[in-house]
Design a protein around this motif. Sequence first.
Motif, PDB file in Angstrom:
ATOM      1  N   LYS A   1     -39.409 -46.354 -43.266  1.00  0.00           N
ATOM      2  CA  LYS A   1     -38.795 -47.506 -43.910  1.00  0.00           C
ATOM      3  C   LYS A   1     -38.765 -48.738 -42.999  1.00  0.00           C
ATOM      4  CE  LYS A   1     -34.635 -49.059 -46.320  1.00  0.00           C
ATOM      5  NZ  LYS A   1     -34.631 -50.345 -45.596  1.00  0.00           N
ATOM      6  N   GLU A   2     -38.386 -48.543 -41.743  1.00  0.00           N
ATOM      7  CA  GLU A   2     -38.310 -49.682 -40.823  1.00  0.00           C
ATOM      8  C   GLU A   2     -39.697 -50.273 -40.572  1.00  0.00           C
ATOM      9  OE1 GLU A   2     -36.562 -50.941 -36.421  1.00  0.00           O
ATOM     10  OE2 GLU A   2     -36.137 -48.951 -37.254  1.00  0.00           O
ATOM     11  N   GLU A   3     -40.692 -49.401 -40.456  1.00  0.00           N
ATOM     12  CA  GLU A   3     -42.055 -49.892 -40.239  1.00  0.00           C
ATOM     13  C   GLU A   3     -42.587 -50.626 -41.475  1.00  0.00           C
ATOM     14  OE1 GLU A   3     -43.897 -46.674 -37.057  1.00  0.00           O
ATOM     15  OE2 GLU A   3     -43.660 -46.098 -39.173  1.00  0.00           O
ATOM     16  N   LEU A   4     -42.187 -50.147 -42.659  1.00  0.00           N
ATOM     17  CA  LEU A   4     -42.577 -50.846 -43.886  1.00  0.00           C
ATOM     18  C   LEU A   4     -41.970 -52.246 -43.923  1.00  0.00           C
ATOM     19  CD1 LEU A   4     -42.459 -48.330 -46.893  1.00  0.00           C
ATOM     20  CD2 LEU A   4     -44.385 -49.767 -46.216  1.00  0.00           C
ATOM     21  N   ASP A   5     -40.711 -52.351 -43.506  1.00  0.00           N
ATOM     22  CA  ASP A   5     -40.048 -53.663 -43.468  1.00  0.00           C
ATOM     23  C   ASP A   5     -40.761 -54.601 -42.487  1.00  0.00           C
ATOM     24  OD1 ASP A   5     -38.234 -52.725 -45.293  1.00  0.00           O
ATOM     25  OD2 ASP A   5     -36.586 -52.478 -43.871  1.00  0.00           O
TER      26      ASP A   5
ATOM     27  N   ARG B   1     -51.854 -45.195 -40.925  1.00  0.00           N
ATOM     28  CA  ARG B   1     -50.967 -44.026 -40.804  1.00  0.00           C
ATOM     29  C   ARG B   1     -49.740 -44.241 -41.676  1.00  0.00           C
ATOM     30  NH1 ARG B   1     -46.599 -45.269 -37.732  1.00  0.00           N
ATOM     31  NH2 ARG B   1     -46.719 -47.194 -36.478  1.00  0.00           N
ATOM     32  N   PRO B   2     -49.015 -43.174 -42.030  1.00  0.00           N
ATOM     33  CA  PRO B   2     -47.804 -43.320 -42.836  1.00  0.00           C
ATOM     34  C   PRO B   2     -46.752 -44.148 -42.103  1.00  0.00           C
ATOM     35  CG  PRO B   2     -48.539 -41.042 -42.797  1.00  0.00           C
ATOM     36  CD  PRO B   2     -49.353 -41.761 -41.775  1.00  0.00           C
ATOM     37  N   LEU B   3     -46.049 -44.993 -42.856  1.00  0.00           N
ATOM     38  CA  LEU B   3     -45.016 -45.849 -42.282  1.00  0.00           C
ATOM     39  C   LEU B   3     -43.642 -45.417 -42.789  1.00  0.00           C
ATOM     40  CD1 LEU B   3     -46.695 -49.354 -42.821  1.00  0.00           C
ATOM     41  CD2 LEU B   3     -46.800 -47.908 -40.772  1.00  0.00           C
TER      42      LEU B   3
END
Length: 344
Positions: free
Chosen positions: A325-329, A321-323
Amino acid sequence: MMRWYEQADAERPAVIGSRVRLVRNWDEYVFPTRLTPEDGAAMLGRLKRALRELGEVDGRDYEYLELETLGDLERKALGERRVINSAIASKKTPTGLLVSENEDTSIVLNGTDHIRIQMLDTGLRLRELWNRADRVDDFIGGKISYAFDEKYGYLTTFPTNMGTGLRASVLLHLPSLSMGRKFNGMVTEMSRFGATVKGVYGEGSENYGALYTVSNQKTLGISEREILDLVTKVALQLSNQEEKVRHMALEKHRLEWEDEAYKSYGVLKYARRLSRKDAMTFLSQLMLGLREGLMQTRQPCSVYSLMLGIQPANLQKNSDRPLDKEELDMARAAYLRAELPELK
């Protein structure tokens, strides 16, 4: 099969990899910027048939992709891994891509030019890459007629590529040299000789990871051999200067450097959230520590491969699913925890 960037090369500590890129156009068609989608599709079909035997010439297995059918994320990920550039990644009209299994060779069809041949490898290997690219170029040139002018050489969409159509570049890791006050002057001096030195990651004056590319400015009025010699000479000058500065600093501050390398490893191995800037900075310190023998991992470790793996699109590809910014980190930290080998 390992991809080319997953193989560490310790021959020259400051040199990460080399690239040779050739652009060509078919004289039966207008440049891609003026080509209709219908004509573009017809040309692609003819080129695909003409290149069926490419693997026999190059000794590689190729996969053919239709870029316009791929999602934005997949195209951005290919761009992050240097298979294609950003202009080709954003193109929506018919575009083909032949890419080798280990991604060291790619041929874009109907991108910004009709044909874009690219060769990549670890270390300083411009001459070897040119020899391979030249063989592929001769093979394609034997199948179609290139747009060529006796005065201007190979005709290209962008005038900056006319002449040889050759762009040679070397990727360098310059954490010590780039910190010095004389570095900007050194870069300016290189431009007087026809070479460009640019930071790879970062915004403004920042360059996360201290990665720089050296490439030729001109393709017209200069031979292929002269281009290769120029870029090789500049890359050697910068890498030799980097190694000189490193050795001088190590003699005086070895403990401090060792401490920074181990601290960086600790953060990368155990952090739960990492921004791209922080991760690139710590990976640069880790690369320095490994290449100077300040630390060792139990298994071979290509830090540059990790640098590519933490880029947004390649991280996003591993999620269902799309992430944000915090989830990408968080995903970046998880990726590094999983991929970073243990220390000896």
